[in-house]
Write a protein that holds these residues in place. Structure first.
Motif, PDB file in Angstrom:
ATOM      1  N   ARG A   3       0.711  -0.952  -0.142  1.00  0.00           N
ATOM      2  CA  ARG A   3       0.279  -0.019  -0.097  1.00  0.00           C
ATOM      3  C   ARG A   3       0.509   1.092   0.108  1.00  0.00           C
ATOM      4  O   ARG A   3       2.286   1.192   0.134  1.00  0.00           O
ATOM      5  CB  ARG A   3      -0.543  -0.117   0.748  1.00  0.00           C
ATOM      6  CG  ARG A   3      -2.156  -1.133   1.589  1.00  0.00           C
ATOM      7  CD  ARG A   3      -2.680  -0.762   2.916  1.00  0.00           C
ATOM      8  NE  ARG A   3      -3.429   0.291   2.684  1.00  0.00           N
ATOM      9  CZ  ARG A   3      -4.006   1.156   3.696  1.00  0.00           C
ATOM     10  NH1 ARG A   3      -3.620   0.940   4.477  1.00  0.00           N
ATOM     11  NH2 ARG A   3      -4.932   2.481   3.518  1.00  0.00           N
ATOM     12  N   LEU A   4       0.643   1.981  -1.043  1.00  0.00           N
ATOM     13  CA  LEU A   4       0.945   3.983  -0.696  1.00  0.00           C
ATOM     14  C   LEU A   4      -0.062   4.390  -0.051  1.00  0.00           C
ATOM     15  O   LEU A   4      -1.002   4.404  -0.585  1.00  0.00           O
ATOM     16  CB  LEU A   4       1.543   3.770  -2.349  1.00  0.00           C
ATOM     17  CG  LEU A   4       2.693   3.613  -2.919  1.00  0.00           C
ATOM     18  CD1 LEU A   4       2.558   3.918  -4.149  1.00  0.00           C
ATOM     19  CD2 LEU A   4       3.922   3.013  -1.966  1.00  0.00           C
ATOM     20  N   TYR A  95      -0.651  11.910  -7.088  1.00  0.00           N
ATOM     21  CA  TYR A  95      -0.209  10.297  -6.802  1.00  0.00           C
ATOM     22  C   TYR A  95       1.306  10.141  -6.234  1.00  0.00           C
ATOM     23  O   TYR A  95       1.849  10.986  -7.510  1.00  0.00           O
ATOM     24  CB  TYR A  95      -0.685   9.608  -7.992  1.00  0.00           C
ATOM     25  CG  TYR A  95      -2.164   9.706  -8.360  1.00  0.00           C
ATOM     26  CD1 TYR A  95      -2.968  10.878  -9.374  1.00  0.00           C
ATOM     27  CD2 TYR A  95      -3.643   9.231  -7.762  1.00  0.00           C
ATOM     28  CE1 TYR A  95      -4.426  11.091  -9.881  1.00  0.00           C
ATOM     29  CE2 TYR A  95      -4.588   8.910  -8.492  1.00  0.00           C
ATOM     30  CZ  TYR A  95      -4.860   9.998  -9.457  1.00  0.00           C
ATOM     31  OH  TYR A  95      -6.347  10.234  -9.223  1.00  0.00           O
ATOM     32  N   CYS A  96       0.980   9.195  -5.550  1.00  0.00           N
ATOM     33  CA  CYS A  96       1.992   9.404  -4.953  1.00  0.00           C
ATOM     34  C   CYS A  96       3.150   7.121  -5.842  1.00  0.00           C
ATOM     35  O   CYS A  96       1.672   7.164  -6.054  1.00  0.00           O
ATOM     36  CB  CYS A  96       2.184   8.703  -3.577  1.00  0.00           C
ATOM     37  SG  CYS A  96       4.205   7.941  -2.889  1.00  0.00           S
ATOM     38  N   ALA A  97       3.942   7.504  -6.070  1.00  0.00           N
ATOM     39  CA  ALA A  97       4.142   6.245  -7.142  1.00  0.00           C
ATOM     40  C   ALA A  97       5.696   5.734  -6.367  1.00  0.00           C
ATOM     41  O   ALA A  97       6.542   6.679  -6.235  1.00  0.00           O
ATOM     42  CB  ALA A  97       4.407   6.351  -8.328  1.00  0.00           C
ATOM     43  N   ALA A  98       5.816   4.107  -6.330  1.00  0.00           N
ATOM     44  CA  ALA A  98       7.166   3.725  -6.172  1.00  0.00           C
ATOM     45  C   ALA A  98       6.955   2.358  -7.406  1.00  0.00           C
ATOM     46  O   ALA A  98       6.234   1.800  -6.621  1.00  0.00           O
ATOM     47  CB  ALA A  98       6.545   3.571  -4.608  1.00  0.00           C
ATOM     48  N   TRP A 111       1.056   2.270  -6.887  1.00  0.00           N
ATOM     49  CA  TRP A 111       0.104   4.324  -7.077  1.00  0.00           C
ATOM     50  C   TRP A 111      -1.297   4.112  -5.781  1.00  0.00           C
ATOM     51  O   TRP A 111      -1.276   3.376  -5.084  1.00  0.00           O
ATOM     52  CB  TRP A 111      -0.448   3.954  -8.024  1.00  0.00           C
ATOM     53  CG  TRP A 111       0.319   3.873  -9.673  1.00  0.00           C
ATOM     54  CD1 TRP A 111       0.185   3.123 -10.525  1.00  0.00           C
ATOM     55  CD2 TRP A 111       0.538   5.365 -10.112  1.00  0.00           C
ATOM     56  NE1 TRP A 111       1.012   3.179 -11.481  1.00  0.00           N
ATOM     57  CE2 TRP A 111       1.345   4.449 -11.364  1.00  0.00           C
ATOM     58  CE3 TRP A 111       0.952   6.457  -9.724  1.00  0.00           C
ATOM     59  CZ2 TRP A 111       1.618   5.733 -12.119  1.00  0.00           C
ATOM     60  CZ3 TRP A 111       1.449   7.076 -10.723  1.00  0.00           C
ATOM     61  CH2 TRP A 111       1.706   7.291 -11.797  1.00  0.00           C
ATOM     62  N   GLY A 112      -0.649   5.594  -4.997  1.00  0.00           N
ATOM     63  CA  GLY A 112      -1.092   5.572  -4.285  1.00  0.00           C
ATOM     64  C   GLY A 112      -2.949   5.698  -4.569  1.00  0.00           C
ATOM     65  O   GLY A 112      -3.000   5.884  -6.097  1.00  0.00           O
ATOM     66  N   GLN A 113      -3.835   5.924  -3.918  1.00  0.00           N
ATOM     67  CA  GLN A 113      -5.076   6.625  -3.743  1.00  0.00           C
ATOM     68  C   GLN A 113      -5.260   8.290  -4.427  1.00  0.00           C
ATOM     69  O   GLN A 113      -5.893   8.305  -5.638  1.00  0.00           O
ATOM     70  CB  GLN A 113      -5.804   6.281  -2.943  1.00  0.00           C
ATOM     71  CG  GLN A 113      -5.793   7.482  -1.786  1.00  0.00           C
ATOM     72  CD  GLN A 113      -4.863   7.428  -1.160  1.00  0.00           C
ATOM     73  OE1 GLN A 113      -4.015   6.861  -0.779  1.00  0.00           O
ATOM     74  NE2 GLN A 113      -4.558   8.161  -0.069  1.00  0.00           N
TER      75      GLN A 113
END
Length: 121
Positions: A3-4, A95-98, A111-113
């Motif tokens: 989860r992000l 959006y956060c991505a990793a 991806w985050g929400q």
């Protein structure tokens, strides 16, 4: 399992500042590149900034000099975006991505929400 979770969005006046945070959690083996993207109404999602595990950074030209991406010194699963001198055109869902590897899977982009940033007077 991965989860992000982003936080820190909100309403700010032009010229103001906000700080976004994103933490990756779950069955994580390693996190490589982390970044922030944004999507304004009616527009495609675009890259804002990225940071590698070695803290090398990359910025969109529209935010360079105003935004700063960083990672927690020890908790490398956490990334921040300090946004200064905000403009109305920065209004978007961020959006956060990793790129995350788990025990079972190789690196996959997660991806985050999303968190809404509104710049308006």
């Amino acid at each position: 399992q991965v989860r992000l979770v982003e936080s820190g969005g909100g309403l700010v006046q032009p010229g103001g500042s906000l700080r976004l945070s994103c933490a990756a959690s779950g069955n994580i083996f390693r996190v490589d590149v982390m970044g922030w993207y944004r999507q304004a109404p009616g527009k495609q999602r675009e890259l804002v900034a990225t940071i590698t595990n070695g803290d090398a950074t990359n910025y969109a030209s529209s935010v360079r000099g105003r935004f700063t991406i960083s990672r927690h010194n020890t908790l490398k699963n956490t990334v921040y975006l300090q946004m200064n001198s905000l403009r109305p055109e920065d209004t978007a869902v961020y959006y956060c991505a990793a790129e995350v590897a788990t025990i079972e899977l190789p690196y996959l982009k997660r991806w985050g929400q999303g968190t809404l940033v509104t710049v308006s007077s």
